[in-house]
Design an enzyme around this catalytic site. Sequence first.
Site, short mmCIF file in Angstrom:
data_model
loop_
_atom_site.label_atom_id
_atom_site.label_comp_id
_atom_site.label_asym_id
_atom_site.label_seq_id
_atom_site.Cartn_x
_atom_site.Cartn_y
_atom_site.Cartn_z
N ASP A 137 -2.53 4.19 2.02
CA ASP A 137 -1.79 3.13 2.69
C ASP A 137 -1.60 3.41 4.18
OD1 ASP A 137 -0.21 5.31 1.79
OD2 ASP A 137 1.61 4.19 2.21
N ARG A 146 -8.66 9.10 11.90
CA ARG A 146 -9.44 9.94 10.98
C ARG A 146 -10.92 9.58 11.02
NH1 ARG A 146 -5.17 9.79 5.92
NH2 ARG A 146 -3.43 10.64 7.10
N LYS A 248 5.84 0.92 -2.11
CA LYS A 248 6.28 2.19 -1.55
C LYS A 248 7.00 1.97 -0.22
CE LYS A 248 4.61 4.88 1.30
NZ LYS A 248 3.84 5.76 2.21
N LYS A 332 9.25 9.73 -4.99
CA LYS A 332 8.19 10.44 -4.27
C LYS A 332 8.85 11.36 -3.23
CE LYS A 332 3.98 9.84 -1.53
NZ LYS A 332 2.94 8.91 -1.03
N SER A 374 2.23 15.26 -0.41
CA SER A 374 1.70 16.57 -0.02
C SER A 374 2.30 17.05 1.30
CB SER A 374 0.17 16.51 0.09
OG SER A 374 -0.24 15.48 0.97
N GLY A 375 2.66 16.13 2.19
CA GLY A 375 3.43 16.48 3.37
C GLY A 375 2.76 17.40 4.36
N GLY A 376 1.44 17.41 4.43
CA GLY A 376 0.76 18.26 5.39
C GLY A 376 0.31 19.59 4.83
N ARG A 406 -3.66 12.64 2.37
CA ARG A 406 -4.56 13.60 3.02
C ARG A 406 -5.06 14.65 2.05
NH1 ARG A 406 -0.50 15.31 7.64
NH2 ARG A 406 0.97 14.56 6.08
N TYR A 463 2.55 7.43 9.23
CA TYR A 463 1.45 6.78 8.53
C TYR A 463 0.81 5.73 9.43
CZ TYR A 463 2.92 8.81 4.08
OH TYR A 463 3.23 9.69 3.07
#
Length: 463
Positions: A137, A146, A248, A332, A374-376, A406, A463
Site C-alpha cells: 500500500d 524503490r 488499514k 498490526k 517489519s518496521g525496517g 519491505r 509510506y
Amino acid sequence: MYQAIGQENSNKKTLTWGLISSVIANVALVAAVCFVASSNADVGAVAAVRPAPMSYAPIRKVALREVQSYGIKNRALFRRNAAEASLQLSGYVPYPDTTGASLTSLPGKQEPSPYSAELRTTAAAIAADGKGILACDESTMTIGKRLEQIGVPNEEKYRQQWLELLFRTPNMNDAISSAILFEETLFPNAAYGTPFVDIMKANNFIPGIKVDTGVRATFKDGETITEGLEGLAERAQKYYKQGARFAKWRAVLRIDPSGAPSMEAIEANARSLAHYGKICQMNGLVPIIEPEVLMDGEHGIEVQAWVTEKVQAATMKALSDVNIEWEGMLLKPNMILPGTDSGKTASPEEVAKYTVEGLKRTLPAAVPGITFLSGGQSEEEATRNLDAMNKLFPDAPWKLSFSFGRALQASVLKAWDGKEENIEGAQKLFYALSKANGEAALGKFEGAHPATTGSLYEKNYVY
C-alpha cells in the site's frame, strides 16, 4: 485561724460551682447543636446522595496551532481540547470530568455492525494458520523511490507491472491470505484488462485498502497525528463495493529524550484509530489497527517495551470506548527491538519475550490475530523474530502472523530489476519469502533464509 479556714473553704466552693456551671453550659450547647442537626437530618441526607446533573462537560474547540502555547496547567482540559481539534468531534468527552460538577453517563450498549458475521469470517480468514498479509500500500511517491533504485521510471504502467508480478505469483495463497492496496491499485485494471481485485480473488487472497490520508505535525516537535476521518464512511462504502474487505490505518509515534511520545499524542492517535475502526466495521471493512512505535532512537529494548505497552493500552481503551467488535478487527503492532542508535542488538528470543508479554498485558484474547509490521528490520530478522514468538508462545490467544511490506518485497524487486525476462525468477523468490514467513507464523521455520538483501531501515519511515 478559724476565719482563715472558712475563707479557704469559701474559695474552694466558688471554684467547684464555676466548674460545674461551665460543664452544664457546654452540655446545653452540644444538646442544642444535636437538636438542630436532628431537625435537618432528612434534608442533609437527601443533599448528600443527590447525583450531579448528567451532562457533558463543555468542550472548547481549539486549533492545533494553539497547542504549543497552551501549556500543561490543566492537562485534563488540554486532552479534551486536543482530541476535539484533532478528530473534529462534537460533544465527545474522551476522559470523564472527575470534579463532580458534571458527570458523564455510560453510553448504552450499541447494536453490532450489520456486517458483524462477515467481519468475523474475514478477520479469521486473514489470520488463517500459516498465512499473512502482503503490504503493498505504499504511496505513489514511495513506490517510485524503490523503482528508481533499479532504474525504472516512476510511471503508472511500471507500478502496475510490479504489482501484477506479485499478484500473479503461482500458489502465493499457500502463505499469503490477503494484500493491502493503495487506492490507485484498487480501481485501475492490470495490463491485460483485468482488475487487480479480480486477479486477487482468482488467486484466493483478500483485497484490502489503506484508508488514512497521511500524517501532519502536532504536539511536540516531530510528533504527528494521522488524518483521514473526514468522509471515511463514504469512502469505505465505495471500497467495499469495489471488492475490498479490510482496511488499514497507521498511527506513528516516536521515542526521544525530549519526552516523546507525549500523552497527548498517544491519546489523540488512539482516538483516531478507534474512530477509524468503528467507521470501517459499520461499513463492512475489517479494520487493521496499526499503532506503530518507531524503533528510531538511542533507547534500549526495555524503553521500547514500556512505551509500546502504554501506546497499546491507550489504543485498547479507545477501541473499547467506541464499542469496537474485537472479533472483527486485527492488530498490526511493531515488534519490540532496541533503538536503532543504541548500539545494542536483541536475539529473536528476547524480541519474542518482550513483544508477546506486552501484548498479553494489553490486547483482549477475543481479537483473532496479530499481523506484525517489519518496521525496517531485514527480511531475515523479521522472519526469525516472528518464528521465535510462535515457538516460545504456542498457546498465545491470538494468531501471531505478519503484514510485511519491505520484508517481502526488497529482494524480489532486486531480482526483477524491471526486466520481463526476470519475472519468473522474481516470482519464485517471492513465493520462497512468503513461504518462509508462513512457516514462521507456525513456529516451524528452519534452515537458510531466501533473502538477498540486508537491513531495510529508514529513519522516520513514511509510506
